[in-house]
Design a protein around this motif. Structure first.
Motif, mmCIF file in Angstrom:
data_model
loop_
_atom_site.group_PDB
_atom_site.id
_atom_site.type_symbol
_atom_site.label_atom_id
_atom_site.label_comp_id
_atom_site.label_asym_id
_atom_site.label_seq_id
_atom_site.Cartn_x
_atom_site.Cartn_y
_atom_site.Cartn_z
ATOM 1 N N VAL A 1 -9.405 1.348 13.584
ATOM 2 C CA VAL A 1 -9.688 1.265 12.014
ATOM 3 C C VAL A 1 -10.580 0.036 11.841
ATOM 4 C CG1 VAL A 1 -8.538 0.864 9.920
ATOM 5 C CG2 VAL A 1 -7.304 2.020 11.412
ATOM 6 N N ASP A 2 -11.630 0.160 11.180
ATOM 7 C CA ASP A 2 -12.641 -0.758 10.812
ATOM 8 C C ASP A 2 -11.835 -1.874 9.873
ATOM 9 O OD1 ASP A 2 -14.465 0.584 12.159
ATOM 10 O OD2 ASP A 2 -15.335 1.601 10.137
ATOM 11 N N PRO A 3 -12.209 -3.171 10.063
ATOM 12 C CA PRO A 3 -11.310 -4.166 9.296
ATOM 13 C C PRO A 3 -11.608 -3.877 7.655
ATOM 14 C CG PRO A 3 -12.556 -5.198 11.021
ATOM 15 C CD PRO A 3 -13.047 -3.623 11.044
ATOM 16 N N VAL A 4 -10.762 -4.017 7.108
ATOM 17 C CA VAL A 4 -10.724 -3.618 5.538
ATOM 18 C C VAL A 4 -11.070 -5.084 4.961
ATOM 19 C CG1 VAL A 4 -9.364 -2.756 3.608
ATOM 20 C CG2 VAL A 4 -8.857 -1.666 6.091
ATOM 21 N N PRO A 5 -12.187 -5.044 4.162
ATOM 22 C CA PRO A 5 -12.426 -6.227 3.249
ATOM 23 C C PRO A 5 -11.012 -6.771 2.631
ATOM 24 C CG PRO A 5 -14.082 -4.734 3.360
ATOM 25 C CD PRO A 5 -12.962 -3.985 3.819
ATOM 26 N N ALA A 6 -10.967 -7.924 2.274
ATOM 27 C CA ALA A 6 -9.783 -8.430 1.482
ATOM 28 C C ALA A 6 -9.955 -7.512 0.145
ATOM 29 C CB ALA A 6 -9.911 -9.930 1.240
ATOM 30 N N GLU A 7 -11.053 -7.620 -0.494
ATOM 31 C CA GLU A 7 -11.346 -6.987 -1.743
ATOM 32 C C GLU A 7 -10.787 -5.675 -1.991
ATOM 33 O OE1 GLU A 7 -14.778 -5.677 -4.774
ATOM 34 O OE2 GLU A 7 -15.102 -7.184 -3.185
ATOM 35 N N ILE A 8 -11.009 -4.749 -0.734
ATOM 36 C CA ILE A 8 -10.577 -3.601 -0.676
ATOM 37 C C ILE A 8 -8.984 -3.449 -0.672
ATOM 38 C CG2 ILE A 8 -10.520 -1.370 0.585
ATOM 39 C CD1 ILE A 8 -12.939 -1.702 -1.041
ATOM 40 N N SER A 9 -8.366 -4.196 0.247
ATOM 41 C CA SER A 9 -6.737 -4.431 0.445
ATOM 42 C C SER A 9 -6.328 -4.616 -0.770
ATOM 43 C CB SER A 9 -6.728 -5.399 1.633
ATOM 44 O OG SER A 9 -6.941 -4.911 2.963
ATOM 45 N N GLN A 10 -6.780 -5.569 -1.399
ATOM 46 C CA GLN A 10 -6.280 -6.116 -2.907
ATOM 47 C C GLN A 10 -6.374 -4.905 -3.939
ATOM 48 O OE1 GLN A 10 -4.561 -8.772 -3.626
ATOM 49 N NE2 GLN A 10 -4.386 -7.955 -5.678
ATOM 50 N N LYS A 11 -7.471 -4.117 -3.973
ATOM 51 C CA LYS A 11 -7.670 -3.195 -4.940
ATOM 52 C C LYS A 11 -6.456 -1.866 -4.572
ATOM 53 C CE LYS A 11 -12.544 -3.653 -6.299
ATOM 54 N NZ LYS A 11 -13.840 -2.995 -6.373
ATOM 55 N N CYS A 12 -6.392 -1.895 -3.257
ATOM 56 C CA CYS A 12 -5.266 -0.661 -2.677
ATOM 57 C C CYS A 12 -3.931 -1.185 -3.281
ATOM 58 C CB CYS A 12 -5.428 -0.386 -1.192
ATOM 59 S SG CYS A 12 -6.683 0.319 -0.659
ATOM 60 N N ARG A 13 -3.599 -2.354 -3.052
ATOM 61 C CA ARG A 13 -2.261 -2.834 -3.690
ATOM 62 C C ARG A 13 -2.362 -2.826 -5.201
ATOM 63 N NH1 ARG A 13 -3.170 -6.317 0.660
ATOM 64 N NH2 ARG A 13 -4.095 -7.962 -0.879
ATOM 65 N N GLN A 14 -3.453 -3.167 -5.536
ATOM 66 C CA GLN A 14 -3.274 -2.981 -7.318
ATOM 67 C C GLN A 14 -3.087 -1.868 -7.944
ATOM 68 O OE1 GLN A 14 -7.056 -4.718 -8.226
ATOM 69 N NE2 GLN A 14 -6.151 -7.169 -8.919
ATOM 70 N N ALA A 15 -3.786 -0.728 -7.107
ATOM 71 C CA ALA A 15 -3.809 0.470 -7.582
ATOM 72 C C ALA A 15 -2.187 1.133 -7.499
ATOM 73 C CB ALA A 15 -4.439 1.707 -6.826
ATOM 74 N N ILE A 16 -1.438 0.761 -6.483
ATOM 75 C CA ILE A 16 -0.090 0.998 -6.396
ATOM 76 C C ILE A 16 0.667 0.151 -7.361
ATOM 77 C CG2 ILE A 16 1.735 0.947 -4.951
ATOM 78 C CD1 ILE A 16 -0.213 0.858 -2.706
ATOM 79 N N ASP A 17 0.406 -0.901 -7.652
ATOM 80 C CA ASP A 17 1.130 -1.748 -8.674
ATOM 81 C C ASP A 17 1.050 -1.020 -10.000
ATOM 82 O OD1 ASP A 17 2.006 -3.533 -6.699
ATOM 83 O OD2 ASP A 17 0.740 -5.122 -7.123
ATOM 84 N N ASN A 18 -0.464 -0.637 -10.255
ATOM 85 C CA ASN A 18 -0.634 -0.124 -11.668
ATOM 86 C C ASN A 18 0.021 1.399 -11.852
ATOM 87 O OD1 ASN A 18 -2.179 -2.374 -12.081
ATOM 88 N ND2 ASN A 18 -4.031 -1.510 -11.566
ATOM 89 N N TYR A 19 0.260 1.744 -10.902
ATOM 90 C CA TYR A 19 0.762 3.285 -10.848
ATOM 91 C C TYR A 19 2.126 3.162 -11.702
ATOM 92 C CZ TYR A 19 2.052 8.046 -9.385
ATOM 93 O OH TYR A 19 2.697 9.247 -9.397
ATOM 94 N N GLY A 20 3.001 2.303 -11.517
ATOM 95 C CA GLY A 20 3.949 2.017 -12.151
ATOM 96 C C GLY A 20 5.279 1.244 -11.184
ATOM 97 N N ASP A 21 6.468 1.197 -11.828
ATOM 98 C CA ASP A 21 7.438 0.753 -11.434
ATOM 99 C C ASP A 21 8.227 1.513 -10.053
ATOM 100 O OD1 ASP A 21 9.437 -1.336 -10.462
ATOM 101 O OD2 ASP A 21 10.584 -0.873 -11.998
ATOM 102 N N VAL A 22 7.379 1.530 -9.034
ATOM 103 C CA VAL A 22 7.700 2.667 -7.656
ATOM 104 C C VAL A 22 7.614 2.036 -6.614
ATOM 105 C CG1 VAL A 22 6.977 4.659 -8.913
ATOM 106 C CG2 VAL A 22 5.325 3.497 -7.487
ATOM 107 N N THR A 23 8.334 2.321 -5.501
ATOM 108 C CA THR A 23 8.334 1.583 -4.374
ATOM 109 C C THR A 23 7.738 2.999 -3.197
ATOM 110 O OG1 THR A 23 10.589 0.846 -4.746
ATOM 111 C CG2 THR A 23 9.857 0.987 -2.267
ATOM 112 N N LEU A 24 6.736 2.432 -2.726
ATOM 113 C CA LEU A 24 5.739 3.465 -1.806
ATOM 114 C C LEU A 24 6.710 3.273 -0.479
ATOM 115 C CD1 LEU A 24 3.090 4.494 -1.729
ATOM 116 C CD2 LEU A 24 2.203 2.745 -0.502
ATOM 117 N N ILE A 25 6.840 4.560 0.026
ATOM 118 C CA ILE A 25 7.578 4.778 1.216
ATOM 119 C C ILE A 25 6.512 5.469 2.349
ATOM 120 C CG2 ILE A 25 9.845 4.993 0.071
ATOM 121 C CD1 ILE A 25 9.748 7.756 0.502
ATOM 122 N N THR A 26 7.154 5.433 3.660
ATOM 123 C CA THR A 26 6.430 6.120 4.634
ATOM 124 C C THR A 26 6.349 7.626 4.271
ATOM 125 O OG1 THR A 26 7.109 4.611 6.197
ATOM 126 C CG2 THR A 26 6.404 6.761 7.043
#
Length: 125
Positions: free
Chosen positions: A43-68
């Motif tokens: 896996v190519d190193p993920v820039p901090a900005e992309i990692s943050q945007k991914c986490r924000q998208a999950i947070d913005n989706y709602g009050d949910v818990t991501l699971i495997t």
């Protein structure tokens, strides 16, 4: 499952060979790692900005818990050939709703005898 399909007009299933790496990237999201996929050699190193945007998208989706995701998630996740790489959309799952509307968008490139993975984003298509 066969190998990856190189036909831009066909949406294919995600090849078995890619699934462990893509699952490890999703697990990294589930753990909310600061750097998504860090330490996964293909896996190519993920820039901090992309990692943050991914986490924000999950947070913005709602009050949910991501699971495997369960193995059945591979039945609906897809790969599409883009001329020099595949774009994979991996369905993400939450504890509250099972399969969610969120997807993990990852590009997969041929690299020597194997593959390289580039995490793009998490979003609702």
């Amino acid at each position: 499952m066969g190998g990856p399909v190189k036909d831009a007009s066909l949406e294919g299933s995600i090849p078995e060979a890619w699934r462990p790496t893509l699952k490890a990237v999703v697990d990294s999201l589930v753990r909310r790692d600061a750097a998504i996929g860090a330490g996964l050699p293909p896996v190519d190193p993920v820039p901090a900005e992309i990692s943050q945007k991914c986490r924000q998208a999950i947070d913005n989706y709602g009050d949910v818990t991501l699971i495997t995701p369960p193995d059945e998630s591979w039945n609906t996740s897809v790969a599409l050939w883009f001329g020099d790489h595949w774009r994979c959309l991996v369905d993400l799952w939450t504890e509250e709703e099972g399969r969610s509307d969120l997807v993990l968008d990852v590009d997969v490139f041929e690299h020597g005898p194997g593959y390289r993975y580039r995490v793009n984003l998490v979003y609702v298509p």
